[in-house]
Design a protein around this motif. Structure first.
Motif, PDB file in Angstrom:
ATOM      1  N   LEU A   4       0.834  -1.125   0.172  1.00  0.00           N
ATOM      2  CA  LEU A   4      -0.015  -0.188   0.025  1.00  0.00           C
ATOM      3  C   LEU A   4       0.942   1.254  -0.124  1.00  0.00           C
ATOM      4  O   LEU A   4       0.575   2.218  -0.881  1.00  0.00           O
ATOM      5  CB  LEU A   4      -0.978  -0.027   1.069  1.00  0.00           C
ATOM      6  N   LEU A   5       1.771   1.251   0.835  1.00  0.00           N
ATOM      7  CA  LEU A   5       2.705   2.432   0.946  1.00  0.00           C
ATOM      8  C   LEU A   5       3.490   2.760  -0.326  1.00  0.00           C
ATOM      9  O   LEU A   5       3.828   3.643  -0.934  1.00  0.00           O
ATOM     10  CB  LEU A   5       3.642   2.361   2.180  1.00  0.00           C
ATOM     11  N   LEU A   6       4.005   1.627  -0.896  1.00  0.00           N
ATOM     12  CA  LEU A   6       4.990   1.500  -1.938  1.00  0.00           C
ATOM     13  C   LEU A   6       3.796   2.307  -3.367  1.00  0.00           C
ATOM     14  O   LEU A   6       4.259   3.059  -4.159  1.00  0.00           O
ATOM     15  CB  LEU A   6       5.274   0.140  -2.537  1.00  0.00           C
ATOM     16  N   ALA A   7       2.432   1.608  -3.432  1.00  0.00           N
ATOM     17  CA  ALA A   7       1.671   2.158  -4.267  1.00  0.00           C
ATOM     18  C   ALA A   7       1.446   3.724  -4.127  1.00  0.00           C
ATOM     19  O   ALA A   7       1.273   4.262  -4.992  1.00  0.00           O
ATOM     20  CB  ALA A   7       0.270   1.578  -4.182  1.00  0.00           C
ATOM     21  N   LEU A   8       1.261   3.847  -2.978  1.00  0.00           N
ATOM     22  CA  LEU A   8       1.134   5.663  -2.732  1.00  0.00           C
ATOM     23  C   LEU A   8       2.312   6.443  -3.085  1.00  0.00           C
ATOM     24  O   LEU A   8       2.293   7.343  -3.758  1.00  0.00           O
ATOM     25  CB  LEU A   8       0.792   5.690  -1.118  1.00  0.00           C
ATOM     26  N   VAL A   9       3.631   5.909  -2.878  1.00  0.00           N
ATOM     27  CA  VAL A   9       4.658   6.503  -3.533  1.00  0.00           C
ATOM     28  C   VAL A   9       4.771   6.415  -4.912  1.00  0.00           C
ATOM     29  O   VAL A   9       5.050   7.647  -5.490  1.00  0.00           O
ATOM     30  CB  VAL A   9       6.232   5.654  -3.014  1.00  0.00           C
ATOM     31  N   PHE A  10       4.466   5.459  -5.700  1.00  0.00           N
ATOM     32  CA  PHE A  10       4.295   5.550  -7.336  1.00  0.00           C
ATOM     33  C   PHE A  10       3.191   6.363  -7.508  1.00  0.00           C
ATOM     34  O   PHE A  10       3.347   7.052  -8.729  1.00  0.00           O
ATOM     35  CB  PHE A  10       4.108   4.120  -7.593  1.00  0.00           C
ATOM     36  N   ALA A  11       2.005   6.369  -7.105  1.00  0.00           N
ATOM     37  CA  ALA A  11       1.082   7.394  -7.409  1.00  0.00           C
ATOM     38  C   ALA A  11       1.394   8.681  -7.264  1.00  0.00           C
ATOM     39  O   ALA A  11       1.047   9.575  -8.021  1.00  0.00           O
ATOM     40  CB  ALA A  11      -0.257   6.928  -6.540  1.00  0.00           C
ATOM     41  N   THR A  12       1.992   9.062  -6.102  1.00  0.00           N
ATOM     42  CA  THR A  12       2.432  10.270  -6.030  1.00  0.00           C
ATOM     43  C   THR A  12       3.703  10.930  -7.017  1.00  0.00           C
ATOM     44  O   THR A  12       3.364  12.129  -7.519  1.00  0.00           O
ATOM     45  CB  THR A  12       3.012  10.606  -4.486  1.00  0.00           C
ATOM     46  N   ARG A  13       4.466   9.923  -7.480  1.00  0.00           N
ATOM     47  CA  ARG A  13       5.444  10.357  -8.535  1.00  0.00           C
ATOM     48  C   ARG A  13       4.640  10.644  -9.661  1.00  0.00           C
ATOM     49  O   ARG A  13       5.034  11.591 -10.497  1.00  0.00           O
ATOM     50  CB  ARG A  13       6.341   9.283  -8.600  1.00  0.00           C
ATOM     51  N   ALA A  14       3.519   9.667  -9.970  1.00  0.00           N
ATOM     52  CA  ALA A  14       3.052   9.722 -11.172  1.00  0.00           C
ATOM     53  C   ALA A  14       2.305  11.083 -11.391  1.00  0.00           C
ATOM     54  O   ALA A  14       2.271  11.705 -12.384  1.00  0.00           O
ATOM     55  CB  ALA A  14       2.105   8.590 -11.510  1.00  0.00           C
ATOM     56  N   VAL A  15       1.755  11.679 -10.242  1.00  0.00           N
ATOM     57  CA  VAL A  15       0.793  12.880 -10.230  1.00  0.00           C
ATOM     58  C   VAL A  15       1.974  13.923 -10.323  1.00  0.00           C
ATOM     59  O   VAL A  15       1.411  15.028 -11.153  1.00  0.00           O
ATOM     60  CB  VAL A  15      -0.011  12.912  -8.862  1.00  0.00           C
ATOM     61  N   LEU A  16       2.996  13.846  -9.723  1.00  0.00           N
ATOM     62  CA  LEU A  16       3.930  15.078  -9.988  1.00  0.00           C
ATOM     63  C   LEU A  16       4.622  14.928 -11.281  1.00  0.00           C
ATOM     64  O   LEU A  16       5.446  15.711 -11.529  1.00  0.00           O
ATOM     65  CB  LEU A  16       4.810  14.804  -8.419  1.00  0.00           C
ATOM     66  N   ARG A  17       4.684  13.826 -11.864  1.00  0.00           N
ATOM     67  CA  ARG A  17       5.361  13.806 -12.910  1.00  0.00           C
ATOM     68  C   ARG A  17       6.991  13.750 -12.868  1.00  0.00           C
ATOM     69  O   ARG A  17       7.609  14.394 -13.751  1.00  0.00           O
ATOM     70  CB  ARG A  17       4.910  14.641 -14.099  1.00  0.00           C
TER      71      ARG A  17
END
Length: 717
Positions: free
Chosen positions: A172-185
């Motif tokens: 879950l935490l790893l998915a949040l890290v990746f999602a944040t990166r994707a949003v921030l591009r």
């Protein structure tokens, strides 16, 4: 549970945080307190009726420590090494877990009666594969399983919850890290400052949604809620939120130290942890088995735990000093293994020594649990945690986590196969004996020609006896709204009978299928677990929680409407475990029950239908009959039986029968009782398949006799 206390370090480029204690003694004190509550609760529940909340303390501590470790890893490296995390959890948890589980498997094969051995073996298999909490959650809504004795691996449910969360949490935490990166591009590392609010929001969402689910499910199905991973996740999330807060506040060291140095700060730092201890202790003393739990009640021990964990003072507090005392620190260190060991000792003691746990034996078991916990911690936990033989790539950990369960499963399946083979052979032999004039009910109806009918002279196949219920019996389950089946002659050449009641009625029905088919009668069933279809007033359903009361009375109203409205039904036959619903010492309540039953039966008779009541099977004494028969010495005359005066009692339903001469009463006592005793073993057949349900074999042995009696009462014989 877990004992890993990560050591935070400063992220590259960040301002150095104030030094923190590598070891927080109050966490070991919390573990010692939690395991003590659970052990005392299981050994002497009257002493700490709410001691089960110790498990909730463990959940919060685990959520705090594991989340803090993962947050620190993200802060320092910008990533989460999931494989390494899982490998550490395997090294920490599984060696001791499998060690105790292997002992439990051997003990089960030696001491657990055959009547429950197969079920326990399946439970051990579920434990080995980390899903036992879901097995218990399912059993909690399985009516037949509700009277079962607690499993020998009951304590593993909380470990299964944690293991499942340990799989989900880093992902879950790893998915949040990746999602944040994707949003921030951004391709680089997501900054800790950006990730902190994302983690916080996610944890709040988990906490709120899981707590809401806990409240709702506890109100509708408390047993299922208790073991549910998602219902318990909010406690883990609460610990995680606190862990995130402590990491954020660690960067504000000057402010924190100034606050702790003030008079108010010193008071808060000193009082808050002890307030947490008081809250936890109060819950253990004041909560009981009737407390709706987990639900909102679980918030109290969670808050108490958070109060203790929240204070990481730069100066030693009195709670930290107390927790650092050698006995408390040691019990905290051994708490995981103590927790694993204490429960099989509790279950095995009566089986091995043939008596219940008393005060002295309870104290002795507590000491033995601590000693075994110390041994396992020293010689199993620690070597597994600190050895270098696992390897840097963690393959050995994952192989270990898979191979050991598979090996246990192979042993379990071989044992269950042997039990199933024996049960099938006994079932074939029993079927061949049903026409024997001295088998089953035939023997008690002809005692003159069957003088040894009540004596057990050969070992009873209790594995068969405990499985001797129709697996396809037609009951509306606790989570269902409606189910009905047809037995006998589908065409109903001579008429249609409605057989109405609970699981006691359902245990009879399959045995009469052939009997009524041969005589041209159709039987339509209306059966619901734990519901007699005699009352539409929820408060009359004694011993039922509000959700069960509502479901039962709604179903009962529909059944009564069908009985009144269906023109094809000629007679309504009721039978049920009435002493389970209507037994009361209040004359006014008893009279109210009787009046309602009379009114409902009168309304059915008003439509031209005949009403009859089949007397329930005698009370077996409340104990599991196959298990009882596994402990007798041969030869045994009338073993596991009850005095007739206790087994057959009046209740408001029988009073309703007496007040309505038009209602046909079918006396069944002659199939079960002599003048003095009601029996659990007759003519080579075990009467009950568990604590109260008529066995399929004995039901078939009385089918012809009871069927003739019933048709005669209906004027159709």
């Amino acid at each position: 549970m877990t004992t890993t206390t990560p050591t935070p370090s400063t992220a590259p480029g960040a301002a150095p945080a104030r030094p923190r204690h590598d070891f927080r003694a109050e966490i070991q004190g919390l573990r010692a307190l939690a395991v003590t509550l659970v052990v005392v609760y299981h050994l002497r529940p009257e002493a700490l009726p709410g001691g089960y909340i110790g498990v909730d303390v463990f959940f919060v501590v685990s959520g705090f420590l594991i989340s803090r470790h993962l947050f620190q890893e993200v802060r320092e490296t910008g990533r989460i090494a999931v494989r390494a995390f899982w490998a550490r959890r395997i090294r920490r948890l599984l060696p001791a877990s499998f060690f105790v589980l292997a002992f439990t498997l051997v003990a089960t094969l030696i001491w657990v009666p055959l009547s429950s051995r197969a079920q326990e073996l399946w439970n051990i298999g579920g434990t080995a594969f980390y899903v036992i909490n879901w097995v218990f959650s399912r059993d909690a809504v399985d009516y037949l399983s509700q009277d079962d004795a607690p499993s020998i691996v009951q304590q593993y449910w909380s470990l299964a919850v944690e293991e499942q969360l340990y799989v989900i949490w880093p992902l879950l935490l790893l998915a949040l890290v990746f999602a944040t990166r994707a949003v921030l591009r951004r391709r680089g590392e997501a900054s800790w400052q950006r990730l902190r609010p994302v983690f916080a929001v996610a944890l709040v969402v988990i906490l709120v949604s899981s707590l809401a689910a806990s409240i709702v499910l506890t109100s509708t199905s408390q047993g299922a809620a208790y073991f549910n991973t998602f219902v318990r996740a909010w406690e883990f999330a609460a610990g995680g939120l606190l862990a995130l807060a402590t990491i954020v506040l660690a960067r504000r060291a000057p402010f924190s130290e100034a606050f702790q140095g003030s008079r108010v700060g010193r008071a808060v730092v000193e009082i808050a942890p002890w307030a947490g201890v008081v809250v936890i202790a109060a819950c253990a003393l004041l909560f009981t088995s009737s407390t709706p739990f987990p639900g909102i009640a679980a918030a109290l021990p969670v808050i108490g735990t958070l109060l203790i964990l929240a204070v990481d003072a730069s100066r030693p507090t009195s709670l930290r000093i107390v927790s650092n005392l050698s006995p408390i620190r040691s019990v905290g260190k051994w708490s995981y293994s103590i927790y694993l060991w204490h429960w099989p000792l509790v279950v095995l003691f009566p089986l091995v020594f043939g008596r219940e746990i008393g005060l002295l034996s309870g104290l002795a078991l507590g000491v033995v649990a601590v000693l075994l916990g110390a041994f396992t911690s020293r010689f199993v936990e620690d070597p597994a945690r600190f050895t270098k033989r696992w390897g840097a790539r963690h393959r050995r950990e994952f192989v270990f986590a898979l191979v050991v369960p598979l090996a246990l499963l192979a042993i379990i399946l071989s044992q269950i196969t042997a039990i199933d083979r024996s049960v099938a052979e006994t079932g074939s032999a029993v079927s061949a004996q049903l026409d024997d004039e001295c088998f089953g009910a035939n023997a008690i109806l002809d005692e003159t020609n069957c003088p040894d009918a009540l004596t057990v002279t050969e070992p009873v196949d209790v594995a068969f006896a405990s499985a001797d219920l129709d697996p396809e019996w037609c009951l509306t389950q606790l989570e269902e709204e409606w189910r009905s089946c047809t037995y006998g002659d589908p065409a109903g050449t001579n008429g249609t009978i409605a057989l109405v009641g609970d699981s006691h009625a359902a245990a009879l029905a399959p045995a009469f299928d052939t009997y009524y088919a041969e005589r041209g009668w159709r039987v339509v069933s209306y059966f619901r677990f734990g519901c007699p279809a005699l009352t539409t007033v929820p408060e009359h359903m004694l011993g039922k929680d509000p959700a069960e009361q509502a479901a039962c009375t709604t179903w009962s109203a529909r059944v009564l409407d069908e009985l009144r409205s269906r023109d094809d039904i000629d007679a309504a036959i009721f039978t049920d475990y009435s002493r389970a619903y209507f037994a009361t010492d209040d004359p006014a309540e008893s009279a109210a029950y009787t009046a309602e039953v009379v009114a409902n039966w009168t309304s059915i008779e008003a439509t031209g239908k005949t009403v009859a009541f089949i007397q329930d099977v005698p009370w077996s004494g409340g104990g599991d009959i196959p298990a009882c028969l596994s402990n007798i010495d041969l030869p045994a005359l009338a073993p596991c039986s009850q005095p007739r005066s206790l087994a057959l009692i009046d209740d408001p339903v029988l009073e309703a029968v007496r007040s309505m001469p038009s209602v046909r009463f079918i006396d069944t006592s002659r199939f079960f009782c002599t003048m003095e005793t009601c029996l659990s073993y007759v003519g080579g057949a075990v009467v009950y398949a568990d604590t109260n349900h008529l066995s399929g074999t004995y039901a078939r042995s009385i089918a012809a006799h009871l069927g003739d009696q019933l048709l005669a009462a209906l004027g159709a014989g």
